[in-house]
Scaffold this active site. Structure first.
Site, PDB file in Angstrom:
ATOM      1  N   ASP A  13       0.871  -1.164   0.000  1.00  0.00           N
ATOM      2  CA  ASP A  13       0.000   0.000   0.000  1.00  0.00           C
ATOM      3  C   ASP A  13       0.919   1.228   0.000  1.00  0.00           C
ATOM      4  O   ASP A  13       2.099   1.122   0.338  1.00  0.00           O
ATOM      5  CB  ASP A  13      -0.863  -0.047   1.267  1.00  0.00           C
ATOM      6  CG  ASP A  13      -1.672   1.201   1.456  1.00  0.00           C
ATOM      7  OD1 ASP A  13      -2.460   1.526   0.560  1.00  0.00           O
ATOM      8  OD2 ASP A  13      -1.510   1.866   2.497  1.00  0.00           O
ATOM      9  N   LEU A  14       0.403   2.375  -0.396  1.00  0.00           N
ATOM     10  CA  LEU A  14       1.260   3.572  -0.490  1.00  0.00           C
ATOM     11  C   LEU A  14       1.087   4.476   0.735  1.00  0.00           C
ATOM     12  O   LEU A  14       1.971   4.548   1.605  1.00  0.00           O
ATOM     13  CB  LEU A  14       0.931   4.328  -1.783  1.00  0.00           C
ATOM     14  CG  LEU A  14       1.715   5.605  -2.053  1.00  0.00           C
ATOM     15  CD1 LEU A  14       3.205   5.319  -2.194  1.00  0.00           C
ATOM     16  CD2 LEU A  14       1.203   6.289  -3.318  1.00  0.00           C
ATOM     17  N   ASP A  15      -0.060   5.152   0.788  1.00  0.00           N
ATOM     18  CA  ASP A  15      -0.304   6.121   1.867  1.00  0.00           C
ATOM     19  C   ASP A  15      -0.297   5.428   3.220  1.00  0.00           C
ATOM     20  O   ASP A  15      -1.094   4.516   3.462  1.00  0.00           O
ATOM     21  CB  ASP A  15      -1.682   6.781   1.688  1.00  0.00           C
ATOM     22  CG  ASP A  15      -1.761   7.629   0.429  1.00  0.00           C
ATOM     23  OD1 ASP A  15      -0.730   8.166   0.003  1.00  0.00           O
ATOM     24  OD2 ASP A  15      -2.869   7.759  -0.117  1.00  0.00           O
ATOM     25  N   THR A  21       1.702  10.328   3.706  1.00  0.00           N
ATOM     26  CA  THR A  21       0.743  11.209   3.045  1.00  0.00           C
ATOM     27  C   THR A  21      -0.602  11.273   3.775  1.00  0.00           C
ATOM     28  O   THR A  21      -1.409  12.160   3.474  1.00  0.00           O
ATOM     29  CB  THR A  21       0.473  10.734   1.600  1.00  0.00           C
ATOM     30  OG1 THR A  21       0.432   9.320   1.614  1.00  0.00           O
ATOM     31  CG2 THR A  21       1.534  11.225   0.657  1.00  0.00           C
ATOM     32  N   LYS A  49      -8.908   5.968   5.857  1.00  0.00           N
ATOM     33  CA  LYS A  49      -7.659   5.397   5.345  1.00  0.00           C
ATOM     34  C   LYS A  49      -7.949   4.216   4.422  1.00  0.00           C
ATOM     35  O   LYS A  49      -8.721   3.319   4.771  1.00  0.00           O
ATOM     36  CB  LYS A  49      -6.753   4.964   6.504  1.00  0.00           C
ATOM     37  CG  LYS A  49      -6.216   6.166   7.269  1.00  0.00           C
ATOM     38  CD  LYS A  49      -5.215   5.763   8.326  1.00  0.00           C
ATOM     39  CE  LYS A  49      -4.643   7.002   9.002  1.00  0.00           C
ATOM     40  NZ  LYS A  49      -3.763   6.668  10.130  1.00  0.00           N
ATOM     41  N   GLY A  50      -7.334   4.239   3.255  1.00  0.00           N
ATOM     42  CA  GLY A  50      -7.500   3.146   2.293  1.00  0.00           C
ATOM     43  C   GLY A  50      -8.796   3.226   1.507  1.00  0.00           C
ATOM     44  O   GLY A  50      -9.019   2.443   0.594  1.00  0.00           O
ATOM     45  N   ARG A  53     -11.483   8.265  -2.771  1.00  0.00           N
ATOM     46  CA  ARG A  53     -11.809   9.699  -2.596  1.00  0.00           C
ATOM     47  C   ARG A  53     -13.317   9.916  -2.533  1.00  0.00           C
ATOM     48  O   ARG A  53     -13.831  10.609  -1.646  1.00  0.00           O
ATOM     49  CB  ARG A  53     -11.209  10.483  -3.767  1.00  0.00           C
ATOM     50  CG  ARG A  53     -11.169  11.981  -3.534  1.00  0.00           C
ATOM     51  CD  ARG A  53     -10.602  12.685  -4.770  1.00  0.00           C
ATOM     52  NE  ARG A  53      -9.383  12.064  -5.256  1.00  0.00           N
ATOM     53  CZ  ARG A  53      -8.863  12.255  -6.459  1.00  0.00           C
ATOM     54  NH1 ARG A  53      -9.444  13.069  -7.312  1.00  0.00           N
ATOM     55  NH2 ARG A  53      -7.750  11.639  -6.831  1.00  0.00           N
ATOM     56  N   SER A 118      -2.448   0.485  -4.338  1.00  0.00           N
ATOM     57  CA  SER A 118      -2.947   1.668  -3.628  1.00  0.00           C
ATOM     58  C   SER A 118      -4.294   2.102  -4.159  1.00  0.00           C
ATOM     59  O   SER A 118      -4.588   1.933  -5.338  1.00  0.00           O
ATOM     60  CB  SER A 118      -1.929   2.809  -3.806  1.00  0.00           C
ATOM     61  OG  SER A 118      -2.487   4.042  -3.402  1.00  0.00           O
ATOM     62  N   ALA A 119      -5.106   2.700  -3.282  1.00  0.00           N
ATOM     63  CA  ALA A 119      -6.391   3.261  -3.710  1.00  0.00           C
ATOM     64  C   ALA A 119      -6.230   4.640  -4.335  1.00  0.00           C
ATOM     65  O   ALA A 119      -7.159   5.173  -4.933  1.00  0.00           O
ATOM     66  CB  ALA A 119      -7.316   3.362  -2.500  1.00  0.00           C
ATOM     67  N   SER A 120      -5.040   5.208  -4.215  1.00  0.00           N
ATOM     68  CA  SER A 120      -4.852   6.603  -4.630  1.00  0.00           C
ATOM     69  C   SER A 120      -4.759   6.775  -6.145  1.00  0.00           C
ATOM     70  O   SER A 120      -4.128   5.981  -6.834  1.00  0.00           O
ATOM     71  CB  SER A 120      -3.585   7.171  -3.996  1.00  0.00           C
ATOM     72  OG  SER A 120      -3.381   8.490  -4.465  1.00  0.00           O
ATOM     73  N   ASN A 122      -3.377   9.457  -7.142  1.00  0.00           N
ATOM     74  CA  ASN A 122      -2.222  10.370  -7.208  1.00  0.00           C
ATOM     75  C   ASN A 122      -0.904   9.636  -6.986  1.00  0.00           C
ATOM     76  O   ASN A 122       0.113  10.267  -6.673  1.00  0.00           O
ATOM     77  CB  ASN A 122      -2.369  11.464  -6.145  1.00  0.00           C
ATOM     78  CG  ASN A 122      -3.540  12.398  -6.434  1.00  0.00           C
ATOM     79  OD1 ASN A 122      -3.568  13.059  -7.466  1.00  0.00           O
ATOM     80  ND2 ASN A 122      -4.507  12.414  -5.551  1.00  0.00           N
ATOM     81  N   LYS A 149     -10.923  -0.954  -2.045  1.00  0.00           N
ATOM     82  CA  LYS A 149     -10.729  -1.759  -0.844  1.00  0.00           C
ATOM     83  C   LYS A 149     -11.933  -1.497   0.067  1.00  0.00           C
ATOM     84  O   LYS A 149     -12.383  -0.345   0.129  1.00  0.00           O
ATOM     85  CB  LYS A 149      -9.449  -1.313  -0.105  1.00  0.00           C
ATOM     86  CG  LYS A 149      -8.160  -1.444  -0.927  1.00  0.00           C
ATOM     87  CD  LYS A 149      -7.008  -0.725  -0.231  1.00  0.00           C
ATOM     88  CE  LYS A 149      -5.763  -0.708  -1.119  1.00  0.00           C
ATOM     89  NZ  LYS A 149      -4.631   0.050  -0.523  1.00  0.00           N
ATOM     90  N   GLU A 173      -0.149  -3.218   4.687  1.00  0.00           N
ATOM     91  CA  GLU A 173      -1.299  -2.305   4.728  1.00  0.00           C
ATOM     92  C   GLU A 173      -1.421  -1.562   6.059  1.00  0.00           C
ATOM     93  O   GLU A 173      -1.175  -2.139   7.109  1.00  0.00           O
ATOM     94  CB  GLU A 173      -2.605  -3.104   4.550  1.00  0.00           C
ATOM     95  CG  GLU A 173      -3.220  -3.001   3.188  1.00  0.00           C
ATOM     96  CD  GLU A 173      -3.747  -1.614   2.824  1.00  0.00           C
ATOM     97  OE1 GLU A 173      -3.851  -0.746   3.699  1.00  0.00           O
ATOM     98  OE2 GLU A 173      -4.053  -1.408   1.652  1.00  0.00           O
ATOM     99  N   ASP A 174      -1.826  -0.299   5.989  1.00  0.00           N
ATOM    100  CA  ASP A 174      -2.044   0.481   7.220  1.00  0.00           C
ATOM    101  C   ASP A 174      -3.523   0.703   7.510  1.00  0.00           C
ATOM    102  O   ASP A 174      -3.851   1.326   8.522  1.00  0.00           O
ATOM    103  CB  ASP A 174      -1.367   1.855   7.127  1.00  0.00           C
ATOM    104  CG  ASP A 174      -2.101   2.791   6.186  1.00  0.00           C
ATOM    105  OD1 ASP A 174      -2.448   2.349   5.067  1.00  0.00           O
ATOM    106  OD2 ASP A 174      -2.339   3.948   6.567  1.00  0.00           O
TER     107      ASP A 174
HETATM  108  P1  B16 Z   1      -6.620   9.930  -3.811  1.00  0.00           P
HETATM  109  P2  B16 Z   1      -3.655   3.991  -0.064  1.00  0.00           P
HETATM  110  C1  B16 Z   1      -5.585   5.829  -0.158  1.00  0.00           C
HETATM  111  O1  B16 Z   1      -4.283   5.417  -0.464  1.00  0.00           O
HETATM  112  C2  B16 Z   1      -5.627   6.657   1.107  1.00  0.00           C
HETATM  113  O2  B16 Z   1      -5.312   5.865   2.231  1.00  0.00           O
HETATM  114  C3  B16 Z   1      -7.002   7.224   1.292  1.00  0.00           C
HETATM  115  O3  B16 Z   1      -7.046   8.037   2.456  1.00  0.00           O
HETATM  116  C4  B16 Z   1      -7.389   8.033   0.046  1.00  0.00           C
HETATM  117  O4  B16 Z   1      -8.712   8.543   0.167  1.00  0.00           O
HETATM  118  C5  B16 Z   1      -7.280   7.138  -1.181  1.00  0.00           C
HETATM  119  O5  B16 Z   1      -5.966   6.623  -1.269  1.00  0.00           O
HETATM  120  C6  B16 Z   1      -7.579   7.882  -2.448  1.00  0.00           C
HETATM  121  O6  B16 Z   1      -6.577   8.821  -2.661  1.00  0.00           O
HETATM  122  O7  B16 Z   1      -7.623  10.952  -3.407  1.00  0.00           O
HETATM  123  O8  B16 Z   1      -5.197  10.443  -3.851  1.00  0.00           O
HETATM  124  O9  B16 Z   1      -7.002   9.225  -5.090  1.00  0.00           O
HETATM  125  O10 B16 Z   1      -3.564   4.008   1.419  1.00  0.00           O
HETATM  126  O11 B16 Z   1      -4.572   2.926  -0.634  1.00  0.00           O
HETATM  127  O12 B16 Z   1      -2.306   4.024  -0.743  1.00  0.00           O
HETATM  128 MG    MG Z   2      -2.800   3.241   3.229  1.00  0.00          MG
END
Ligand code: B16
Ligand code: MG
Length: 221
Positions: A13-15, A21, A49-50, A53, A118-120, A122, A149, A173-174
């Site tokens: 996982d990233l964030d 972040t 978290k995870g 958006r 990652s769910a992000s 970005n 997730k 994973e966090d």
């Molecule tokens: P974004 P991960 C997740 O990243 C974050 O934990 C979560 O807080 C965030 O809403 C989600 O990414 C979406 O991120 O707005 O940048 O697309 O923990 O899965 O790496």
């Molecule tokens: Mg995370």
């Protein structure tokens, strides 16, 4: 390194696991909630978290008892993201979490395949700013999945790209949603953070400085 290490693959996982972040997500969501006249707690923030958006915004609006149209929600999510992107655009390699660089370097040197899960949406900007992009053999992020997730899609797709069987993958994973996703994918999950927030993890470590390749191999045996 023995051949057995070649049979495992690590999905990160990233964030909150590799980079710090989560604090920027929190600041940006808090700013958005405050602009609508309400606030939310650190405990509530754990639930973001995870989570994607769009889903994060839905939860925050529910906490504030605020109803918005789909169009308004899209604008609010874009506004939050613009603040967040401004913050992560200034990130440096100093914002890697403890142990990230060493573990990724060790895994790379051992020839162990690595993916981002990652769910992000970005992730590309974050990986570039922090110098991590070249470590990964596969990157699956919020742009590559249709289900968030705790759905296992992100990890299943990452394993497919690595050519790894689920039972050979270790997920780091966090977030509780991420631990659930890893378990649903049939993978072994290492929780990163505090035990009380991450039930279902095989083990929980404070950060990546607390685990070595030898520890990871022992988990698989
Ligand atoms: P974004 P991960 C997740 O990243 C974050 O934990 C979560 O807080 C965030 O809403 C989600 O990414 C979406 O991120 O707005 O940048 O697309 O923990 O899965 O790496
Ligand atoms: Mg995370």
């Amino acid at each position: 390194m023995s051949n057995t290490t070649n049979n495992i693959a690590c999905i990160f996982d990233l964030d909150g696991v590799l980079v710090d972040t989560a604090v920027y997500h929190y600041q940006a969501w808090k700013q958005l909630a405050n602009s609508m006249g309400f606030d939310f707690t650190h405990e509530q923030n754990e639930q973001l978290k995870g989570v994607s958006r769009v889903r994060s915004l839905e939860k925050i609006l529910a906490w504030g008892g605020v109803e918005k149209t789909e169009e308004e929600r899209a604008e609010l999510a874009a506004l939050k993201n613009s603040w967040y992107v401004e913050m992560i655009g200034k990130m440096t390699t100093d914002e890697l979490l403890p142990g990230t660089l060493k573990l990724l370097q060790d895994l790379k040197a051992a020839g162990i395949k690595m993916a981002l899960g990652s769910a992000s949406k970005n992730s590309a900007l974050i990986l570039t700013r922090t110098g991590l992009a070249s470590f990964f053999d596969a990157i699956i992020d919020g742009n590559a999945v249709t289900a968030s997730k705790p759905d296992p899609e992100v990890f299943v797709k990452a394993a497919e790209l690595l050519g790894a069987a689920a039972q050979d993958c270790i997920v780091f994973e966090d977030a509780l949603a991420g631990v659930e996703a890893g378990n649903a994918a049939g993978m072994l999950v290492v929780g990163v953070g505090s035990t009380e927030n991450l039930p279902g993890s095989k083990i929980v470590i404070k950060d990546l400085s607390k685990i070595t390749i030898a520890d990871i191999m022992a988990l698989k045996n």
